[in-house]
Design an enzyme around this catalytic site. Structure first.
Site, PDB file in Angstrom:
ATOM      1  N   TYR A  51       4.069   6.647  14.731  1.00 14.04           N
ATOM      2  CA  TYR A  51       2.859   5.801  14.739  1.00 14.04           C
ATOM      3  C   TYR A  51       1.685   6.588  15.330  1.00 14.04           C
ATOM      4  O   TYR A  51       0.577   6.572  14.789  1.00 14.04           O
ATOM      5  CB  TYR A  51       3.167   4.544  15.555  1.00 14.04           C
ATOM      6  N   VAL A  83       0.801  -1.228   0.000  1.00 15.81           N
ATOM      7  CA  VAL A  83       0.000   0.000   0.000  1.00 15.81           C
ATOM      8  C   VAL A  83       0.835   1.280   0.000  1.00 15.81           C
ATOM      9  O   VAL A  83       0.282   2.374  -0.089  1.00 15.81           O
ATOM     10  CB  VAL A  83      -1.025   0.034   1.166  1.00 15.81           C
TER      11      VAL A  83
END
Ligand code: NAI
Length: 261
Positions: A165, A73
């Site tokens: 993150y 992706v």
């Protein structure tokens, strides 16, 4: 009074594409959706890993169809190609689940910070909007178009040493809300799931003893979840009956984020 209306709780015959579907929550979601009769595009980095999940689904004799596609992706051109292929092979596309991810630490004091930032933002934020934009022409033709983005409880708070993150997952929540507003007029729903501690590939390396200590200290339900428990919430968000749910940010975290002490 208006007569009571029965809304559909079935995704049978719908087509779903799931990223990062060879493991963990993506795999459980692919299995559940196929068990519910959907046509499922199982996508992940390696073709063989996708094919293994497809074989599991077939071995379970479930009513839905599944097929595997290798898809990284972080590759925008590959996203466009695979989304087009999936829609062509299955005759449309109704559901997008943006799930692929990984965990690499990002210590802000280290030179390696950029090595964490770049891939983390690419795979866990930019990819979501690229998948959605590639899918839009097909979702517009669907009777119940649904998008689910997998964020994290790291989208609602922050664990130390993890800021790339944390930034990506906060971004997923922002993207979910922004696109829910933009796509609402077309009846396309966009929702976001924030899993807490789940037993998957990402958490596999955490020793069992540490998992138990953490869960007992931080999680009201006092345990890690299994990926199926998250997959069922994803399913609830993509049902035709979930037609007035959009922009929602749903923790599936055993109560982690509501516990103060
Ligand atoms: P997992 O490691 O079992 O599955 C993640 C999958 O994503 C793997 O199969 C991996 O190959 C794939 N992937 C990684 N990079 C990719 C890329 N560039 N392109 C395509 N696929 C790629 O882990 P898990 O936990 O099931 O992860 C799913 C999502 O859940 C991730 O977005 C993760 O951040 C999120 N999450 C996980 C939590 C946990 O406790 N396990 C908690 C909160 C969120």
């Amino acid at each position: 009074m208006e007569p009571y209306q029965t809304l559909s709780r079935s995704i049978a015959g719908k087509t779903a594409i799931i990223t990062g579907a060879a493991s963990g929550m993506g795999r459980a979601t692919a299995q559940l959706f196929a068990a519910e009769g959907a046509q499922v595009a199982v996508t992940d980095l390696r073709q063989e890993a996708c094919d293994a999940v497809v074989a599991e689904i077939e071995a379970a004799g479930v009513p839905g169809k599944a097929r595997g596609w290798a898809l990284d992706v972080s590759d925008e051109a590959a996203i466009k190609r695979v989304v087009g292929d999936v829609a062509e092979s299955f005759g449309g596309l109704d559901i997008v689940v943006n799930n692929a991810g990984f965990a690499i630490p990002g210590d802000v004091g280290e030179e390696s910070y950029e090595d964490s930032w770049g891939p983390t933002l690419a795979v866990m934020l930019s990819a979501h909007q690229r998948m959605i934009r590639a899918a839009l022409p097909y979702l517009r033709k669907s009777e119940s178009p649904r998008i689910v983005n997998v964020a994290s409880t790291e989208g609602l708070g922050a664990t130390p040493g993890n800021s790339p993150y944390v930034a990506a997952k906060h971004g997923v929540i922002g993207l979910t809300r922004g696109l829910a507003v933009d796509l609402g007029r077309e009846g396309i729903t966009v929702n976001c799931i924030c899993p807490g501690p789940i037993r998957t590939g990402i958490t596999d390396a955490i020793p069992e003893e540490h998992k138990q200590i953490y869960a007992k200290r931080r999680v009201p339900l006092r345990r890690y979840a299994i990926p199926e428990e998250v997959a069922h919430m994803t399913l609830s968000c993509v049902l035709p009956a979930a037609s007035f749910l959009t922009g929602a940010v749903i923790p599936v975290d055993g109560g982690l984020t509501i516990k103060n002490a």
